[in-house]
Motif scaffolding. Sequence first.
Motif, short mmCIF file in Angstrom:
data_model
loop_
_atom_site.label_atom_id
_atom_site.label_comp_id
_atom_site.label_asym_id
_atom_site.label_seq_id
_atom_site.Cartn_x
_atom_site.Cartn_y
_atom_site.Cartn_z
N GLY A 1 1.59 7.09 -6.65
CA GLY A 1 0.38 7.82 -7.03
C GLY A 1 -0.66 6.96 -7.72
N LYS B 1 0.83 -1.21 0.00
CA LYS B 1 0.00 0.00 0.00
C LYS B 1 0.86 1.26 0.00
CE LYS B 1 -3.90 2.10 2.44
NZ LYS B 1 -4.86 1.91 3.54
N GLU B 2 1.89 1.29 0.83
CA GLU B 2 2.79 2.45 0.90
C GLU B 2 3.48 2.69 -0.44
OE1 GLU B 2 5.50 1.45 4.02
OE2 GLU B 2 4.05 1.85 5.61
N SER C 1 -3.90 4.21 -7.62
CA SER C 1 -5.02 3.67 -6.84
C SER C 1 -4.98 2.15 -6.94
CB SER C 1 -6.35 4.19 -7.39
OG SER C 1 -6.59 3.63 -8.68
N GLN C 2 -5.73 1.50 -6.09
CA GLN C 2 -5.84 0.04 -6.17
C GLN C 2 -6.39 -0.36 -7.54
OE1 GLN C 2 -8.33 -1.12 -2.86
NE2 GLN C 2 -6.57 -1.37 -1.50
N GLU D 1 -3.24 -6.18 0.29
CA GLU D 1 -2.85 -5.09 1.18
C GLU D 1 -3.37 -5.30 2.60
OE1 GLU D 1 -2.44 -1.49 -2.09
OE2 GLU D 1 -4.02 -1.35 -0.59
N ARG E 1 2.56 1.59 -3.43
CA ARG E 1 1.56 1.94 -4.45
C ARG E 1 1.20 3.41 -4.34
NH1 ARG E 1 -3.54 2.70 -3.77
NH2 ARG E 1 -3.77 1.49 -1.87
N LYS E 2 0.94 3.87 -3.13
CA LYS E 2 0.56 5.28 -2.93
C LYS E 2 1.71 6.22 -3.28
CE LYS E 2 -3.31 5.00 0.16
NZ LYS E 2 -3.98 5.71 1.23
N SER F 1 -6.77 -5.27 -2.78
CA SER F 1 -7.21 -4.91 -1.43
C SER F 1 -6.97 -6.06 -0.45
CB SER F 1 -8.70 -4.54 -1.45
OG SER F 1 -9.16 -4.26 -0.15
#
Length: 61
Positions: A14, A7-8, A16-17, A35, A10-11, A32
């Motif tokens: 920039g 998640k870190e 989204s899932q 993560e 990926r964010k 999801s």
Amino acid sequence: MKGHRLKELRKAKGMSQSQLAESLNSSRSYISQIEGGHVNPSINFLTRIAEKLDCSVQEFF
């Protein structure tokens, strides 16, 4: 595998899932679940994720 690291990373890119899932021909719900620590993806899938996020598989651990 530590899902929160995915998640870190990926964010930080920039994404989204949904965007990550689409780039991998997967579903947002599967990303999801990874993560959230509910499923453990195969090493092949982790390698594909790492390529999309421009990182190494080791960064997920």
